[in-house]
Design a protein around this motif. Structure first.
Motif, PDB file in Angstrom:
ATOM      1  N   LEU A 151       0.827  -1.210   0.000  1.00  0.00           N
ATOM      2  CA  LEU A 151       0.000   0.000   0.000  1.00  0.00           C
ATOM      3  C   LEU A 151       0.863   1.263   0.000  1.00  0.00           C
ATOM      4  N   VAL A 152       1.963   1.227   0.706  1.00  0.00           N
ATOM      5  CA  VAL A 152       2.876   2.385   0.730  1.00  0.00           C
ATOM      6  C   VAL A 152       3.370   2.674  -0.683  1.00  0.00           C
ATOM      7  N   GLU A 153       3.704   1.610  -1.407  1.00  0.00           N
ATOM      8  CA  GLU A 153       4.202   1.776  -2.776  1.00  0.00           C
ATOM      9  C   GLU A 153       3.157   2.398  -3.694  1.00  0.00           C
ATOM     10  N   GLN A 154       1.891   2.165  -3.404  1.00  0.00           N
ATOM     11  CA  GLN A 154       0.810   2.681  -4.239  1.00  0.00           C
ATOM     12  C   GLN A 154       0.362   4.075  -3.839  1.00  0.00           C
ATOM     13  N   THR A 155       0.874   4.571  -2.727  1.00  0.00           N
ATOM     14  CA  THR A 155       0.418   5.837  -2.175  1.00  0.00           C
ATOM     15  C   THR A 155       1.445   6.931  -2.443  1.00  0.00           C
ATOM     16  N   GLU A 156       0.954   8.079  -2.879  1.00  0.00           N
ATOM     17  CA  GLU A 156       1.818   9.229  -3.071  1.00  0.00           C
ATOM     18  C   GLU A 156       1.961   9.948  -1.736  1.00  0.00           C
ATOM     19  N   LEU A 157       3.178   9.979  -1.217  1.00  0.00           N
ATOM     20  CA  LEU A 157       3.441  10.611   0.063  1.00  0.00           C
ATOM     21  C   LEU A 157       4.387  11.785  -0.123  1.00  0.00           C
ATOM     22  N   THR A 158       4.298  12.739   0.793  1.00  0.00           N
ATOM     23  CA  THR A 158       5.236  13.857   0.746  1.00  0.00           C
ATOM     24  C   THR A 158       6.612  13.356   1.190  1.00  0.00           C
ATOM     25  N   THR A 159       7.638  14.060   0.750  1.00  0.00           N
ATOM     26  CA  THR A 159       9.002  13.691   1.116  1.00  0.00           C
ATOM     27  C   THR A 159       9.198  13.719   2.625  1.00  0.00           C
ATOM     28  N   ALA A 160       8.551  14.654   3.295  1.00  0.00           N
ATOM     29  CA  ALA A 160       8.679  14.779   4.746  1.00  0.00           C
ATOM     30  C   ALA A 160       8.168  13.531   5.473  1.00  0.00           C
ATOM     31  N   VAL A 161       7.265  12.811   4.856  1.00  0.00           N
ATOM     32  CA  VAL A 161       6.730  11.584   5.448  1.00  0.00           C
ATOM     33  C   VAL A 161       7.444  10.362   4.874  1.00  0.00           C
ATOM     34  N   GLU A 162       7.717  10.383   3.584  1.00  0.00           N
ATOM     35  CA  GLU A 162       8.283   9.213   2.918  1.00  0.00           C
ATOM     36  C   GLU A 162       9.670   8.847   3.444  1.00  0.00           C
ATOM     37  N   VAL A 163      10.523   9.817   3.695  1.00  0.00           N
ATOM     38  CA  VAL A 163      11.891   9.536   4.133  1.00  0.00           C
ATOM     39  C   VAL A 163      11.915   8.836   5.500  1.00  0.00           C
ATOM     40  N   PRO A 164      11.251   9.394   6.528  1.00  0.00           N
ATOM     41  CA  PRO A 164      11.266   8.672   7.814  1.00  0.00           C
ATOM     42  C   PRO A 164      10.507   7.348   7.747  1.00  0.00           C
ATOM     43  N   LEU A 165       9.492   7.275   6.895  1.00  0.00           N
ATOM     44  CA  LEU A 165       8.729   6.046   6.740  1.00  0.00           C
ATOM     45  C   LEU A 165       9.625   4.932   6.193  1.00  0.00           C
ATOM     46  N   ARG A 166      10.432   5.250   5.207  1.00  0.00           N
ATOM     47  CA  ARG A 166      11.360   4.261   4.623  1.00  0.00           C
ATOM     48  C   ARG A 166      12.359   3.774   5.668  1.00  0.00           C
ATOM     49  N   LEU A 170       2.819   8.564   9.682  1.00  0.00           N
ATOM     50  CA  LEU A 170       1.680   8.647   8.767  1.00  0.00           C
ATOM     51  C   LEU A 170       0.718   9.763   9.173  1.00  0.00           C
ATOM     52  N   ALA A 171       0.606  10.019  10.459  1.00  0.00           N
ATOM     53  CA  ALA A 171      -0.309  11.066  10.948  1.00  0.00           C
ATOM     54  C   ALA A 171       0.156  12.450  10.497  1.00  0.00           C
ATOM     55  N   GLN A 172       1.414  12.590  10.124  1.00  0.00           N
ATOM     56  CA  GLN A 172       1.944  13.869   9.658  1.00  0.00           C
ATOM     57  C   GLN A 172       1.533  14.181   8.218  1.00  0.00           C
ATOM     58  N   GLU A 173       1.122  13.140   7.507  1.00  0.00           N
ATOM     59  CA  GLU A 173       0.696  13.331   6.105  1.00  0.00           C
ATOM     60  C   GLU A 173      -0.615  14.088   6.076  1.00  0.00           C
TER      61      GLU A 173
END
Length: 124
Positions: free
Chosen positions: A50-65, A119-122
């Motif tokens: 699901l993460v791969e299918q979701t467009e996330l902001t860089t501010a969320v994507e980097v710590p998420l990874r 994720l709550a930051q998105e």
């Protein structure tokens, strides 16, 4: 879309809780624990898909990874813990392996909380 990510993450966290409860039993069934572990691993893989299918902001994507990498690492180690618990024959060794699994699962639960906070930051 982030609500589906949160739901998938919640399912993973719930599966961790079930695994933790089963691993603490007096005479844990190794095959049952292995099956629960595989289900837990599949829940996390579903979250990653699901993460791969979701467009996330860089501010969320980097710590998420970063958190995903740690969860993957600890899941691999947890898989080894399950295998070692299955192989344990002495009661003292079983208890040590159960304690190790408990520590690892608690760490994974902390990573889940970190993922949820990230994720709550998105923005919706």
């Amino acid at each position: 879309m982030t609500s589906s990510l949160s739901q998938a993450l919640d399912q993973f966290a719930q599966q961790l809780t079930v695994l933790h409860q089963q691993s603490r039993q007096a005479n844990p069934d190794g095959r049952h624990l292995q099956a629960l572990f595989l289900t837990t691993q599949q829940q996390f893989q579903a979250f990653l898909a699901l993460v791969e299918q979701t467009e996330l902001t860089t501010a969320v994507e980097v710590p998420l990874r970063s958190l995903q990498t740690e969860v993957n690492r600890h899941l691999r180690l947890l898989g080894m813990d399950v295998a070692f618990l299955q192989a344990a024959r002495q009661p003292q060794t079983v208890q040590q392996r159960q304690a190790q699994m408990g520590d690892r699962i608690r760490t994974l639960e902390q990573f889940c909380q970190g993922l949820q906070q990230t994720l709550a930051q998105e923005k919706p």
